[in-house]
Enzyme design. Structure first.
Site, PDB file in Angstrom:
ATOM      1  N   GLU A  63      -3.297  -4.106  -5.799  1.00 36.75           N
ATOM      2  CA  GLU A  63      -1.855  -3.974  -5.673  1.00 36.75           C
ATOM      3  C   GLU A  63      -1.152  -5.181  -6.295  1.00 36.75           C
ATOM      4  OE1 GLU A  63      -1.013  -1.659  -1.596  1.00 36.75           O
ATOM      5  OE2 GLU A  63      -2.335  -3.383  -1.358  1.00 36.75           O
ATOM      6  N   GLU A 120     -10.336   2.823   2.416  1.00 36.93           N
ATOM      7  CA  GLU A 120      -9.428   2.520   1.301  1.00 36.93           C
ATOM      8  C   GLU A 120      -9.935   1.310   0.534  1.00 36.93           C
ATOM      9  OE1 GLU A 120      -4.688   1.259   0.895  1.00 36.93           O
ATOM     10  OE2 GLU A 120      -5.415   2.314   2.663  1.00 36.93           O
TER      11      GLU A 120
END
Length: 263
Positions: free
Chosen positions: A141, A137
């Site tokens: 964010e 990943e």
């Protein structure tokens, strides 16, 4: 101290065979990494993007993914978080993911974060057990408790702990900002508005598996230390004006692209 919940891509049992077939088919098609493209969101191409609908990622998430929270309007993708009952959740939220996987190259998103403590406006790539791969990943964010910064992070074989908070210079929910990362064998660089903000050169901290591209807006009642105390007052929207993927070694695709300036 920051807390990070991995993006577990799980299917609700009630999604049924149709959901399994849709995701399973997209996984089969995506065995080979996709090529360069620019997405201006004049429409939502369902052959390129899968809309998450009818489940959530676990107990930490207080909303259910809903296709009704995903729309394209005025040349932008809109992912919304709003009140709405679905099973045991009181809120609905929006997410899209590519049907193909993508490998080394430059990933660039121009987006405006949603507003609200306890929300997470995310642009990331992910692959994991649902696709019969180890969890890799790469993340941007914007956490609702402080939209003046963005968190970058990556997971390799389900191991994270690489979080860094980067000042945006303004509020990420006040206007559009450019988030980009350049993923290469042995190097991963994160950029914010054209400026290098994180340079990872430790191979043990760099994913290797081709991944799907995600945009999502979701909330939590439990991860207040990380995302802020949830306090819903009105619907929130993550807007994405443009996304571009430029494969490693391929020509850059628009003048402002980070790929145009790489050595």
């Amino acid at each position: 101290m920051t807390t990070k919940i991995a993006h577990a891509r799980t299917l609700s049992p009630t999604l049924g065979l149709l959901g399994v077939l849709v995701l399973g088919a997209s996984s089969t098609v995506a065995q080979q990494a996709g090529g360069s493209f620019v997405e201006n969101f004049d429409k939502l191409d369902r052959s390129a993007w899968y809309v998450s609908d009818g489940w959530n990622n676990g107990a930490h998430q207080n909303c259910t993914w809903s296709k009704n929270q995903v729309k394209v309007e005025g040349g932008s993708l809109h992912l919304s978080f709003a009140e709405g009952q679905s099973k045991d959740r009181k809120y609905l939220c929006g997410e899209i993911q590519t049907t193909k996987r993508y490998g080394y190259g430059t990933y660039e998103a121009r987006m405006k974060a949603g507003t609200g403590s306890g929300l997470n406006s995310a642009f990331f790539t992910y692959i994991g057990p649902a696709d019969k791969k180890e969890h890799d990943e790469i993340d941007f964010e914007v956490l609702g408790k402080n939209t003046g910064q963005v968190q970058v992070n990556q997971y390799v074989k389900a191991k994270g702990g690489n979080e860094k908070l980067v000042p945006v210079g303004s509020k990420a929910d006040d206007g559009f900002n450019d988030y980009a990362f350049v993923w290469e064998p042995g190097r991963l660089r994160y950029y914010l508005n054209g400026k290098l903000v994180q340079d990872v050169t430790d191979p043990a901290k760099i994913p290797t598996n081709p991944q799907k591209i995600f945009f999502s807006l979701w909330g939590t009642d439990t991860l207040s230390n990380w995302m802020g105390r949830f306090a819903y007052t009105q619907p929130a929207t993550l807007e994405v004006e443009r996304f571009a993927y430029t494969a490693a070694g391929a020509p850059c695709q628009f003048p402002e692209s980070i790929a145009c300036t790489l050595n």
